[in-house]
Structure formats: structure tokens, C-alpha cells
Design an enzyme around this catalytic site. Sequence first.
Site, PDB file in Angstrom:
ATOM      1  N   HIS A   1       0.834  -1.198   0.000  1.00  7.05           N
ATOM      2  CA  HIS A   1       0.000   0.000   0.000  1.00  7.05           C
ATOM      3  C   HIS A   1       0.872   1.253   0.000  1.00  7.05           C
ATOM      4  O   HIS A   1       0.441   2.317  -0.435  1.00  7.05           O
ATOM      5  CB  HIS A   1      -0.923   0.017   1.216  1.00  7.05           C
ATOM      6  CG  HIS A   1      -1.975  -1.048   1.193  1.00  7.05           C
ATOM      7  ND1 HIS A   1      -1.752  -2.309   1.688  1.00  7.05           N
ATOM      8  CD2 HIS A   1      -3.248  -1.039   0.714  1.00  7.05           C
ATOM      9  CE1 HIS A   1      -2.855  -3.038   1.526  1.00  7.05           C
ATOM     10  NE2 HIS A   1      -3.765  -2.290   0.935  1.00  7.05           N
TER      11      HIS A   1
ATOM     12  N   ASP B   1      -3.618  -6.143  -8.729  1.00  3.52           N
ATOM     13  CA  ASP B   1      -3.977  -5.564  -7.436  1.00  3.52           C
ATOM     14  C   ASP B   1      -4.262  -4.084  -7.686  1.00  3.52           C
ATOM     15  O   ASP B   1      -4.089  -3.569  -8.805  1.00  3.52           O
ATOM     16  CB  ASP B   1      -2.846  -5.792  -6.418  1.00  3.52           C
ATOM     17  CG  ASP B   1      -3.334  -5.712  -4.975  1.00  3.52           C
ATOM     18  OD1 ASP B   1      -4.476  -5.260  -4.726  1.00  3.52           O
ATOM     19  OD2 ASP B   1      -2.563  -6.095  -4.063  1.00  3.52           O
TER      20      ASP B   1
END
Length: 339
Positions: free
Chosen positions: A185, A255
Site C-alpha cells: 500500500h 492488485d
Amino acid sequence: MTESKSMILGCAGKSLTRNEIRFYRNECPWGFILFARNIGETEQIRDLVAAMRDCVERADAPVFIDQEGGRVQRLRPPLAPNYPAAGALGALWRDDHDAGTRAAWLMARLHAFDLLRYGITADCLPVLDVPIEGASDVIGARAYGKEPRAVIELGRAAAEGLMAGGVLPVMKHIPGHGRAFADTHFELPTVDASIGDLQRHDFAPFRELKHLPMAMTAHVVYSAIDPKNPATTSGKVIEEIIRDEIGFDGLLMSDDTSMKALSGDFPSKAAAILAAGCDLVLHCNGVFEEMAGIASRTTGLEGKSFERAERALTYIRNRDVADETEIRAEFASYFDAVA
């Protein structure tokens, strides 16, 4: 009906804005994804999901969510019970293989009951990553265990439970996120393990479950394979490892492109993901300008990608006739704390 484009998009809030409606109608994403910011109450969720599908004029447009259990669970009480993390299923499995496997199936079957109530038809589960000691906690208890066999058995049971209930499973994060020492992230991790270690440990669950309909890539660099590009944008990883070595020929989605692990602007990210061999580009955070950038370089879903997408949806057309009350009671016998 407009041709679907090779992307899955989120939205900013609990209902679609005029700009989002116009944009989705023009760009026609193949699917959508919901996050906690999109979740309010029952009718609001159903209305949002219906509005998304109305924009693309496809009643079967998949709507995804991350509903794993533990800390990654977008639907919370009273919309759905709090469920244990995968690690708790793994602990049960280590004590009693049959009980752990059964509990994994039951929990996934319950997810299917919960999700279909709101029109949500795809769950980004099972997590097939096999963590090593000292790896980033971004996976942590989201994994079924630190040994491939546990991950294979429980991941298979979870996928089968979802499909039995009419929900599409997405195994993640192919070809394996368990050795990453950074949270994708925020930054891009590099894994320096040998190809032999990766084959034995990290790739094993994906190879065993290669028949599943969908998978999500890892934003991870594997220096033994491609030292320059993460799996998501590496043609070498996708073709030589995911497609050939692992043997996965299902629908492959990236992703989230809004994670910091991927560099470049959003048009460049979308182009690189598709050029590497992913079938779909995922963008989750609902920021309109970013979605527009993704759409500007995303192509129509065609050829093998279209075939994989059509095939994926066939996995969830035949639901079982399980009794929800009985399944909740049986699952509670393994995890009394779930409520």
C-alpha cells in the site's frame, strides 16, 4: 450494449454522482468494487450495486468486495457478522485437519449468503500467500498458515464454499506475497528468494488451485525472475511463472493501481498492466481523475481475456440449496465467539 473495458472500478461514496454515472456509461468497466466508504445500510448498498449495473447495462456485471474475516472485512455488524481471520482457521486446522477444512468451507459459504443479500457477487478470497518469519504484517493473520499444505487445503475449501453459494472467488496475491518485507500500500517490496524456494513454498498453493476462475497479482518484485518490474507489470512473471510454471489460465486482475507500490501516472500504470498480460486493471479508491486516467489507456475486453471473463462467470451460476440457519449453527460450533 457497449463493449466492456478491461477494468474494475470503485466509486467515491454511498451513491453514484452524476459524473460517475456518465463516466461508467461511457467507459463501461467490466466490474466494480466496494469498500467501507461505500457501505451504509441494506437498501443503500442494494441501490448502489443496482445503479452500477444499470450504468453498464449488464445484470451480471460482477461487483467485488474484500470480505475475508479478521481485519479485512468491509461488511460489519449489523450487515454481516464479524468473522475470524484466516489464521484462526489455520490454528483449528493444525489441531484437527477435518475440522479446520470444514470451518473454512462454512465461513466462505456464510460470506456468500451475506454478500448476495446485497447483490455482491465476487469476493477477493482466498488469500493463498504463505508468509515467512519477519515478513510484513500486511498479510500476517490474513494467511491460513506458514506452511503451503494448510494454505492449499483451507484456500480450496474457502473457494469451494464461495462458489457453492454463487459468489466468485479471487485467489490472491499470485504468485505469492508471503515473503514481502514491505506493505505494498505504501512501497514496492523486492523478494530475493531463489526460484527453487519460490517454487516449493510461494507458488505451491497457486499451482494446486490453478483451476480457480480468477486471481489477483502481487505488487512484488521477484529478483530471481524480473529484477526490474513487479509481477503486476512484468510480462516475464505473468507469462513464464503465472501462466506457464503455475499453469493458471483463468482471469487475471491486477492488485489495486492506487497503491503506492506501482510507480508512474495512472494512464501509464494501466497500459503497463495490460501490456504485461493482465486481463483486467483494478482501481479501488474512487478518485475520479485517477479513474479517468486508467480508462484513457484501457482497452476493450477481447480475445483470450474476454473468453476468461465469460468462463469465470460460469463458475457461479449453479448455487446449492444449503440452509443458512443450519450452516451458521454448525460454524458457531467451531467459533462460538462469532456474533
